[in-house]
Design an enzyme around this catalytic site. Structure first.
Site, mmCIF file in Angstrom:
data_model
loop_
_atom_site.group_PDB
_atom_site.id
_atom_site.type_symbol
_atom_site.label_atom_id
_atom_site.label_comp_id
_atom_site.label_asym_id
_atom_site.label_seq_id
_atom_site.Cartn_x
_atom_site.Cartn_y
_atom_site.Cartn_z
ATOM 1 N N LEU A 9 -44.129 4.777 31.443
ATOM 2 C CA LEU A 9 -43.070 3.329 31.766
ATOM 3 C C LEU A 9 -43.317 3.145 30.291
ATOM 4 O O LEU A 9 -43.724 2.461 28.825
ATOM 5 C CB LEU A 9 -44.495 2.927 32.554
ATOM 6 C CG LEU A 9 -45.093 3.108 33.531
ATOM 7 C CD1 LEU A 9 -46.357 2.866 34.599
ATOM 8 C CD2 LEU A 9 -44.229 3.839 34.349
ATOM 9 N N GLY A 12 -41.258 -2.801 30.214
ATOM 10 C CA GLY A 12 -41.419 -4.350 30.493
ATOM 11 C C GLY A 12 -40.679 -4.632 29.192
ATOM 12 O O GLY A 12 -40.510 -4.214 28.584
ATOM 13 N N ARG A 16 -45.375 -11.830 25.859
ATOM 14 C CA ARG A 16 -46.017 -12.204 24.729
ATOM 15 C C ARG A 16 -45.694 -11.936 23.538
ATOM 16 O O ARG A 16 -45.760 -12.239 22.671
ATOM 17 C CB ARG A 16 -47.626 -11.801 24.981
ATOM 18 C CG ARG A 16 -48.130 -12.806 26.319
ATOM 19 C CD ARG A 16 -48.889 -12.355 26.650
ATOM 20 N NE ARG A 16 -50.231 -11.827 25.783
ATOM 21 C CZ ARG A 16 -51.535 -10.790 25.595
ATOM 22 N NH1 ARG A 16 -51.504 -10.206 26.411
ATOM 23 N NH2 ARG A 16 -52.367 -11.442 24.732
ATOM 24 N N GLN A 75 -35.745 0.750 35.610
ATOM 25 C CA GLN A 75 -36.393 -0.354 36.524
ATOM 26 C C GLN A 75 -35.818 -1.416 36.237
ATOM 27 O O GLN A 75 -35.637 -2.028 35.705
ATOM 28 C CB GLN A 75 -37.728 -0.155 36.348
ATOM 29 C CG GLN A 75 -38.770 -0.982 37.292
ATOM 30 C CD GLN A 75 -40.018 -1.118 37.177
ATOM 31 O OE1 GLN A 75 -40.372 -0.992 35.719
ATOM 32 N NE2 GLN A 75 -40.896 -1.108 38.093
ATOM 33 N N GLY A 80 -43.485 -4.489 39.282
ATOM 34 C CA GLY A 80 -44.884 -3.984 39.117
ATOM 35 C C GLY A 80 -45.073 -2.188 38.207
ATOM 36 O O GLY A 80 -44.289 -1.426 38.592
ATOM 37 N N ASP A 105 -46.544 1.696 25.607
ATOM 38 C CA ASP A 105 -47.803 1.054 24.212
ATOM 39 C C ASP A 105 -49.391 1.306 23.867
ATOM 40 O O ASP A 105 -49.554 0.271 23.104
ATOM 41 C CB ASP A 105 -47.106 -0.572 24.718
ATOM 42 C CG ASP A 105 -47.765 -0.701 26.002
ATOM 43 O OD1 ASP A 105 -49.282 0.028 26.825
ATOM 44 O OD2 ASP A 105 -48.462 -2.255 26.112
ATOM 45 N N GLY A 142 -59.201 -4.197 34.089
ATOM 46 C CA GLY A 142 -59.749 -3.170 35.696
ATOM 47 C C GLY A 142 -60.201 -2.644 35.955
ATOM 48 O O GLY A 142 -61.106 -1.606 34.464
ATOM 49 N N ASN A 379 -27.851 10.010 -24.489
ATOM 50 C CA ASN A 379 -29.121 8.651 -24.881
ATOM 51 C C ASN A 379 -27.737 7.605 -23.848
ATOM 52 O O ASN A 379 -26.862 7.835 -24.531
ATOM 53 C CB ASN A 379 -29.211 8.639 -26.075
ATOM 54 C CG ASN A 379 -30.313 7.332 -25.880
ATOM 55 O OD1 ASN A 379 -31.157 7.044 -25.917
ATOM 56 N ND2 ASN A 379 -29.629 6.228 -26.251
ATOM 57 N N ARG A 442 -12.947 -1.030 -28.931
ATOM 58 C CA ARG A 442 -13.403 -2.867 -28.811
ATOM 59 C C ARG A 442 -12.019 -3.346 -30.573
ATOM 60 O O ARG A 442 -11.832 -3.223 -31.031
ATOM 61 C CB ARG A 442 -14.978 -2.879 -29.815
ATOM 62 C CG ARG A 442 -15.050 -2.345 -30.954
ATOM 63 C CD ARG A 442 -16.245 -1.920 -31.166
ATOM 64 N NE ARG A 442 -16.299 -1.830 -32.354
ATOM 65 C CZ ARG A 442 -18.080 -0.820 -33.447
ATOM 66 N NH1 ARG A 442 -18.913 -0.809 -32.069
ATOM 67 N NH2 ARG A 442 -18.112 -1.092 -34.617
#
Length: 465
Positions: A9, A12, A16, A75, A80, A105, A142, A379, A442
């Site tokens: 499942l 959801g 929160r 779903q 539920g 979870d 529960g 180097n 240079r």
């Protein structure tokens, strides 16, 4: 033990959590919480694995796309737990056997506990077997009301009498079901409650009235059934997982100087006698060899670090390989696709990207090396840059064995510096430097004698006006 089917499942919203992301994708100690549940299900050798999706269903399915065997059912709306299970009914039409129902979870659930649940279910001949736990503070859960070795009811906190609230055995929401009577019984569940939802716990009464047995197994470790419903619970769960990993690493011979600030993902391996100093994160699919020293503030992701490597303070290594005896940092950045060969060294404020640094070569400080192939015993002087990007494409730089690159040089790719060549400091190299040659690029220095005196005199004249 018969091979079960598994239903997870994960529909959801996780209100929160206050998140646009599906709750089960939030990471626990670096790994999405649903991955732990999927791993436990795979450990059962499940005949099928099905995930019930709902909130941000497309996002969740995309995140789980690597699991090619997964089936998904939608779903929508979420009414539920019993309603969630009912959505899978078409997939199990005519199928016999056992269905294990899990929550996405509950990351600490072990495959050993699930096997014990299946064994109890088969031995009891029950229509349903509930995984329960005995806890010191059952508030909010529960309660399991027993009748001998059977479950007579599951009573929610708000509906429980004072005596029932004193019962310490709680429902985990994890079940083993006999498939044959399951979906007909689910069809009898009503939504005549305050939430107007269909509760799976009502199955107990339906089965009891039909003369079917409901049994239970008490989990040996109550923490296995802990779910996650808030950011605070997510953080607490991550700490549990990290603490277990740290303990396992130290038991295997790894020194963690400050375990509380060491973060190690579950895909990481570390060899013995390695020392990890405070504030280190080892993430993804990373392997660390033996006798490695990793100093404070280091983050290593999806990389392979061989034996006897030193990673100094505040380095980032991502998607790369560091060979034996190499040294990195401090304050170095090793970007994806890089390879630091044995005995090589990059020092402070050096960045490498998609670059191979040969055996014994070094770039000790303040350099950028991108899309480069660098030979042995080279180097690289301070301030050197491989100019690999022309605004449209990336181009390679090749530096052969034994080359010396003077400080503050720019190597404009594509370019090759031949074996044993030197590049003079301050050069901007745009053409190949042949083996054994000195490349100088240079401007010629010009000294203007007396210039400072004349400038000061002119300034004085201007101020006097």
């Amino acid at each position: 033990m018969a091979t079960p089917h598994v239903l997870i499942l994960a529909a959801g919203k996780g209100t929160r959590m206050k998140s646009g992301r599906p709750k089960v994708l939030h990471p626990v100690a670096g790994t999405p919480m649903i991955d732990y549940v999927l791993e436990a299900a795979a450990g059962l050798g499940a005949a099928s694995r099905t995930v019930v999706v709902g909130h941000e269903a497309a996002q969740l399915q995309a995140a789980l796309a690597a699991h090619a065997d997964l089936r998904f059912v939608l779903q929508e709306p979420q009414l539920g737990t019993a309603h969630a299970v009912q959505q899978a009914a078409p997939l199990f039409a005519g199928v016999k056997g056992t269905l294990v129902l899990l929550s996405g979870d509950v990351p600490l659930l072990s495959v050993e506990t699930l096997r014990a649940l299946l064994t109890r279910h088969e031995a009891s001949g029950a229509a349903a077997t509930i995984l329960t736990a005995v806890v010191s503070n059952p508030f909010g859960y529960g309660r399991i009301i027993r009748d001998g070795d059977s479950v007579a009811a599951i009573v929610e906190q708000r509906d429980a009498t004072e005596a029932e609230r004193a019962v310490p055995e709680i429902n985990s929401g994890i079940y083993a079901f006999d498939l044959e009577p399951l979906f007909p019984a689910l069809a009898q569940i009503a939504s005549n409650n305050a939430q107007k939802e269909f509760y799976l716990t009502d199955l107990v009464g339906i089965y009891r009235r039909a003369g079917r047995k409901v049994s239970a197994l008490v989990a040996d470790r109550a923490e296995e059934i802990l779910g996650i419903n808030s950011r605070a619970e997510l953080a607490a769960m991550s700490q549990r997982v990290w603490q277990a990993r740290r303990a396992a690493l130290m038991a295997a011979g790894v020194t963690l100087e400050d375990p509380a600030t060491t973060y190690v993902d579950r895909g990481v391996t570390i060899g013995p006698d390695t020392v990890i100093r405070p504030g280190v994160s080892l993430l993804g699919r990373t392997s660390i060899g033996a006798r490695v020293v990793i100093h404070s503030g280091v983050r290593i992701v999806d990389s392979q670090v061989a034996d006897d490597v030193t990673v100094l303070d505040h380095c980032v290594v991502v998607g790369s390989q560091v060979a034996e005896g190499a040294s990195v940092g401090p304050f170095a950045h090793v970007r994806p696709g890089s390879e630091l060969c044995a005995g090589s060294r990059i020092g402070n404020f050096v960045e490498v990207k998609k670059t191979k640094l040969g055996r014994g070569s070094k770039a000790s400080h303040l350099a950028y090396l991108g899309d480069a192939t660098i030979g042995e015993k080279v180097n690289i002087g301070a301030g050197t840059i491989t100019c690999n990007y022309d605004g449209v494409k990336k181009h390679p730089t090749v530096i052969e064995d034994g080359v010396f690159i003077g400080s503050d040089s720019q190597l404009v790719a594509p370019v090759t510096i031949g074996k044993g060549a030197y590049v003079a400091a301050g050069s901007t190299i745009t053409d190949e430097v042949p083996p054994g040659a000195l490349g100088i690029a240079r401007s010629k220095q010009v000294n203007k004698e007396g210039w400072v005196r004349l400038k000061k005199a002119l300034r004085g004249t201007e101020n006097g006006k």
